[in-house]
Design a protein around this motif. Structure first.
Motif, PDB file in Angstrom:
ATOM      1  N   TYR A 296       0.724  -1.328  -1.349  1.00 24.21           N
ATOM      2  CA  TYR A 296       2.059  -0.786  -1.450  1.00 24.21           C
ATOM      3  C   TYR A 296       2.485  -0.494  -2.512  1.00 24.21           C
ATOM      4  O   TYR A 296       2.956   0.719  -2.821  1.00 24.21           O
ATOM      5  CB  TYR A 296       2.945  -1.950  -1.022  1.00 24.21           C
ATOM      6  CG  TYR A 296       4.515  -1.706  -0.978  1.00 24.21           C
ATOM      7  CD1 TYR A 296       5.038  -0.780  -0.164  1.00 24.21           C
ATOM      8  CD2 TYR A 296       5.538  -2.031  -1.883  1.00 24.21           C
ATOM      9  CE1 TYR A 296       6.173  -0.262  -0.174  1.00 24.21           C
ATOM     10  CE2 TYR A 296       6.574  -1.801  -2.124  1.00 24.21           C
ATOM     11  CZ  TYR A 296       6.909  -0.912  -1.213  1.00 24.21           C
ATOM     12  OH  TYR A 296       8.390  -0.617  -1.176  1.00 24.21           O
ATOM     13  N   ILE A 297       2.339  -1.177  -3.712  1.00 22.50           N
ATOM     14  CA  ILE A 297       2.765  -0.934  -5.116  1.00 22.50           C
ATOM     15  C   ILE A 297       2.103   0.253  -5.774  1.00 22.50           C
ATOM     16  O   ILE A 297       2.620   1.314  -6.217  1.00 22.50           O
ATOM     17  CB  ILE A 297       2.612  -1.997  -6.079  1.00 22.50           C
ATOM     18  CG1 ILE A 297       3.592  -3.194  -5.635  1.00 22.50           C
ATOM     19  CG2 ILE A 297       2.762  -1.733  -7.622  1.00 22.50           C
ATOM     20  CD1 ILE A 297       3.477  -4.476  -6.315  1.00 22.50           C
ATOM     21  N   GLU A 298       0.829   0.337  -5.385  1.00 29.20           N
ATOM     22  CA  GLU A 298       0.014   1.272  -5.977  1.00 29.20           C
ATOM     23  C   GLU A 298       0.232   2.755  -5.433  1.00 29.20           C
ATOM     24  O   GLU A 298      -0.024   3.762  -6.127  1.00 29.20           O
ATOM     25  CB  GLU A 298      -1.526   0.930  -5.918  1.00 29.20           C
ATOM     26  CG  GLU A 298      -1.809  -0.089  -6.873  1.00 29.20           C
ATOM     27  CD  GLU A 298      -3.535  -0.260  -6.998  1.00 29.20           C
ATOM     28  OE1 GLU A 298      -4.192   0.425  -6.052  1.00 29.20           O
ATOM     29  OE2 GLU A 298      -3.845  -1.051  -7.902  1.00 29.20           O
ATOM     30  N   THR A 299       0.670   2.689  -3.932  1.00 27.46           N
ATOM     31  CA  THR A 299       0.594   4.142  -3.410  1.00 27.46           C
ATOM     32  C   THR A 299       2.081   4.286  -3.220  1.00 27.46           C
ATOM     33  O   THR A 299       2.450   5.345  -2.436  1.00 27.46           O
ATOM     34  CB  THR A 299      -0.076   3.730  -2.025  1.00 27.46           C
ATOM     35  OG1 THR A 299       0.528   3.018  -1.141  1.00 27.46           O
ATOM     36  CG2 THR A 299      -1.553   3.729  -2.040  1.00 27.46           C
ATOM     37  N   ARG A 300       2.965   3.684  -3.667  1.00 27.76           N
ATOM     38  CA  ARG A 300       4.523   3.930  -3.493  1.00 27.76           C
ATOM     39  C   ARG A 300       4.703   5.485  -4.194  1.00 27.76           C
ATOM     40  O   ARG A 300       4.477   5.742  -5.470  1.00 27.76           O
ATOM     41  CB  ARG A 300       5.458   2.979  -4.250  1.00 27.76           C
ATOM     42  CG  ARG A 300       6.808   2.960  -3.864  1.00 27.76           C
ATOM     43  CD  ARG A 300       7.331   1.714  -4.427  1.00 27.76           C
ATOM     44  NE  ARG A 300       9.060   1.964  -4.117  1.00 27.76           N
ATOM     45  CZ  ARG A 300       9.633   1.205  -4.776  1.00 27.76           C
ATOM     46  NH1 ARG A 300       9.618   0.409  -5.796  1.00 27.76           N
ATOM     47  NH2 ARG A 300      11.138   1.606  -4.648  1.00 27.76           N
TER      48      ARG A 300
END
Length: 100
Positions: A13-17
Motif C-alpha cells: 500500500y505504501i509503495e504503490t500509493r
C-alpha cells in the motif's frame, strides 16, 4: 505483532500509493471519463472499451507514486483493469472513479 501477510499488505500500500498532487491534475479528466462510463451502464452500444482502457491506462502510467515505485495503484489503474465492454464493468469502473 503483525503477521507477514499484513506487513506485506502495508508495504505494498505504501509503495504503490499515488501522488495526490498528480491525481489532482487528472481529476477533471477522470470525472469526465466517469460520466462517460455512467452513460454506458444502460446502453453500451456506442462504447469503445479499448479506447477507454487505453485512455485510463495512459493516465495511470503518468501518475507517480510517493515512494518512487514504478506503478501507482490509482483509481485510473483500477478502473482500466475493470473494463471488459459489459455494462456491469462500466458501472464498476464508474464507481471506482467516483470513490477514488
Amino acid at each position: 505483532m503483525l503477521g507477514q501477510d499484513a506487513a506485506w499488505a502495508i508495504r505494498t500500500y505504501i509503495e504503490t500509493r499515488p501522488d495526490g498532487d498528480m491525481m489532482e491534475e487528472y481529476a477533471d479528466t477522470l470525472k469526465a471519463i466517469r460520466d462517460e462510463l455512467e452513460g454506458y451502464i444502460t446502453d453500451a452500444s456506442g462504447a469503445d472499451p479499448d479506447a477507454i482502457k487505453a485512455q485510463l491506462s495512459e493516465i495511470a502510467g503518468s501518475i507517480e507514486t510517493l515512494s518512487g515505485a514504478p506503478v501507482a495503484d490509482s483509481v485510473a489503474y483500477r478502473a482500466a483493469n475493470l473494463i471488459d465492454g459489459t455494462p456491469e464493468a462500466y458501472k464498476e469502473a464508474a464507481e471506482t472513479l467516483t470513490i477514488g
